[in-house]
Scaffold this motif. Sequence first.
Motif, PDB file in Angstrom:
ATOM      1  N   TYR A 130       2.308 -13.064 -13.597  1.00  8.89           N
ATOM      2  CA  TYR A 130       2.269 -14.524 -13.912  1.00  8.89           C
ATOM      3  C   TYR A 130       3.812 -15.092 -13.534  1.00  8.89           C
ATOM      4  O   TYR A 130       3.840 -16.265 -12.893  1.00  8.89           O
ATOM      5  CB  TYR A 130       2.082 -14.892 -15.256  1.00  8.89           C
ATOM      6  CG  TYR A 130       0.729 -15.254 -15.606  1.00  8.89           C
ATOM      7  CD1 TYR A 130       0.214 -16.382 -15.380  1.00  8.89           C
ATOM      8  CD2 TYR A 130      -0.086 -14.235 -15.962  1.00  8.89           C
ATOM      9  CE1 TYR A 130      -1.362 -16.668 -15.536  1.00  8.89           C
ATOM     10  CE2 TYR A 130      -1.438 -14.518 -16.218  1.00  8.89           C
ATOM     11  CZ  TYR A 130      -1.800 -15.708 -15.956  1.00  8.89           C
ATOM     12  OH  TYR A 130      -3.281 -16.282 -16.149  1.00  8.89           O
ATOM     13  N   LEU A 220      -8.888 -14.892 -16.986  1.00  9.03           N
ATOM     14  CA  LEU A 220      -8.327 -16.107 -17.682  1.00  9.03           C
ATOM     15  C   LEU A 220      -8.514 -16.208 -19.094  1.00  9.03           C
ATOM     16  O   LEU A 220      -7.374 -16.463 -19.895  1.00  9.03           O
ATOM     17  CB  LEU A 220      -8.881 -17.363 -16.863  1.00  9.03           C
ATOM     18  CG  LEU A 220      -8.575 -18.712 -17.535  1.00  9.03           C
ATOM     19  CD1 LEU A 220      -7.026 -19.197 -17.670  1.00  9.03           C
ATOM     20  CD2 LEU A 220      -9.505 -19.839 -17.186  1.00  9.03           C
ATOM     21  N   ASP A 223      -6.243 -13.992 -20.889  1.00 11.32           N
ATOM     22  CA  ASP A 223      -4.841 -14.470 -20.542  1.00 11.32           C
ATOM     23  C   ASP A 223      -4.689 -15.568 -21.795  1.00 11.32           C
ATOM     24  O   ASP A 223      -3.497 -15.623 -22.475  1.00 11.32           O
ATOM     25  CB  ASP A 223      -4.441 -14.804 -19.491  1.00 11.32           C
ATOM     26  CG  ASP A 223      -4.467 -13.705 -18.413  1.00 11.32           C
ATOM     27  OD1 ASP A 223      -4.534 -12.586 -18.972  1.00 11.32           O
ATOM     28  OD2 ASP A 223      -4.652 -13.945 -17.159  1.00 11.32           O
ATOM     29  N   VAL A 231      -0.094 -18.637 -19.010  1.00 11.29           N
ATOM     30  CA  VAL A 231      -1.182 -19.416 -18.425  1.00 11.29           C
ATOM     31  C   VAL A 231      -0.786 -21.167 -18.147  1.00 11.29           C
ATOM     32  O   VAL A 231      -0.741 -21.730 -17.176  1.00 11.29           O
ATOM     33  CB  VAL A 231      -2.613 -19.355 -19.149  1.00 11.29           C
ATOM     34  CG1 VAL A 231      -3.304 -20.505 -18.813  1.00 11.29           C
ATOM     35  CG2 VAL A 231      -2.770 -18.124 -19.400  1.00 11.29           C
TER      36      VAL A 231
END
Length: 488
Positions: A130, A220, A223, A231
């Motif tokens: 990320y 997702l 996360d 995120v």
Amino acid sequence: MSVSADSGVSVDMEARYAERFARYTTAMRNEMPDRVPIRPFVAEFTGVYAGYNSQELAHDYQKAFDAACKCAAYFDWDAVVANMVYVWTGLAQSMGLRYYAIPGIDIPADTGFQYREPSRDNAFMKPDEYDQLIDDPTGFLYNVWLPRVSTQLRPIGQPCTFEHNLALVKTGMAMMQYFTAFGPQAERLRTECGTVSAIAGILKAPMDIIADKLRGYLGLVDDLFERREKVVAACEALAPHLLHVAKTTADPTKNVPVGFWMHRGCVPFVSPEVFENVYWATLKPIIQELWAAGHQTLFYAEGNWDHHLESFAELPDRSIVYHVDQGDIFKARDVLGEKFCLSGGVPNTMLAVNSPEHVRKRVKEVIDGVAQNGGYIMDASAIVQNDATVENIRAMTEATLEHGVYSRGHSPAALSRGGPRPKPEDARSGSFLPNPPAEKPQPGECHAWAKKRAEIPNINGDEDLCRRIWQDVDSLGNAFIWQLLLSF
């Protein structure tokens, strides 16, 4: 039939186009035209009518263009998408994109192209990456994401190959060829069919980008529980770049809306809290920026977004067109109908398996229940594929022409004399989304001029000319990677 001396286009066709343009844009501004406009988002259905299978439409975009024109010429439609079979599989194959199944190669020739979601362990972005995405989204896409989604490219650090170099060159040239063909196609719809090209530009929500192309849906979800702050930061980092793509590909005349494709941000894919604080919080400023620049956005709400209608109602009046797929179009009318134009409401299953009489009945129900005060566009609930029948599409069209006439609507002649303007002139100015910090790569660039200038010992001529050309060409590299992410 007379022909205009200036354009070579028949006067009748020019008049037909002007009438349809006025009808379509007036409805989109939530006003009342002379009748309900018809704007079906027809994809593989065009092949059903024109005699092409799904492989031919997806692999040969000229056939897809031809099929769209044949449908537009035959049916009395006001607007269509220039090519709703948008993913050109010739380009997807040249890059070896792992996430598409191509008709006639990976799947049967009569099946539309399919998206193949990677498993959680094989996601195209890893959970510990990320920070790289947040620091430089464009650099991450080129350096990390692109080699992973392509069977032809080699990761940084591995020996380069002939296939690697060839794939980059071929795909870049193929993208330029394909995109430059859309201008002539839109002109062909106008001059040959008198039909408006329905949308321009492309947008997806930041969180959908993570779910669709980076982490996958399951990644997702992990996360959102395990690294929520990453995120959110990634969505915030993506947002200015997605806005840049939408603005630079939008209709420069600001008449037709930016196409916004809505995927996994709704209940039950995510909770109401995630929608509000992640999905909507990082999407809403993009929509506000587009409207401040005078661009409407078409919310193509794939699936059922009824739980979130009140949030969409927060947007400025007329800033969006809201398309209803599996949601309740009558509920959308109650919540959004006073603010925005609506479209859709005729189920695709009905167009596939029911009788033309059932279709006509549904069309009348929608027109009577939603369209009485204008601000409605007739369309199927979702993109029309090759399961719809010609008879049912014809029934949808004919029933709209029969029941969709407004006795008190604005005629095209009245519009030309100063009726409701097709451009969103009431757009509210303002700034809602900051650009990245100055030291970070900016939307629209790959290699900043300031860095390039530091690499050049001396410039003996016009430095401003050097800067402008460098930035123009550099922006093409930016367009390539972001269009690969969004369009393909």
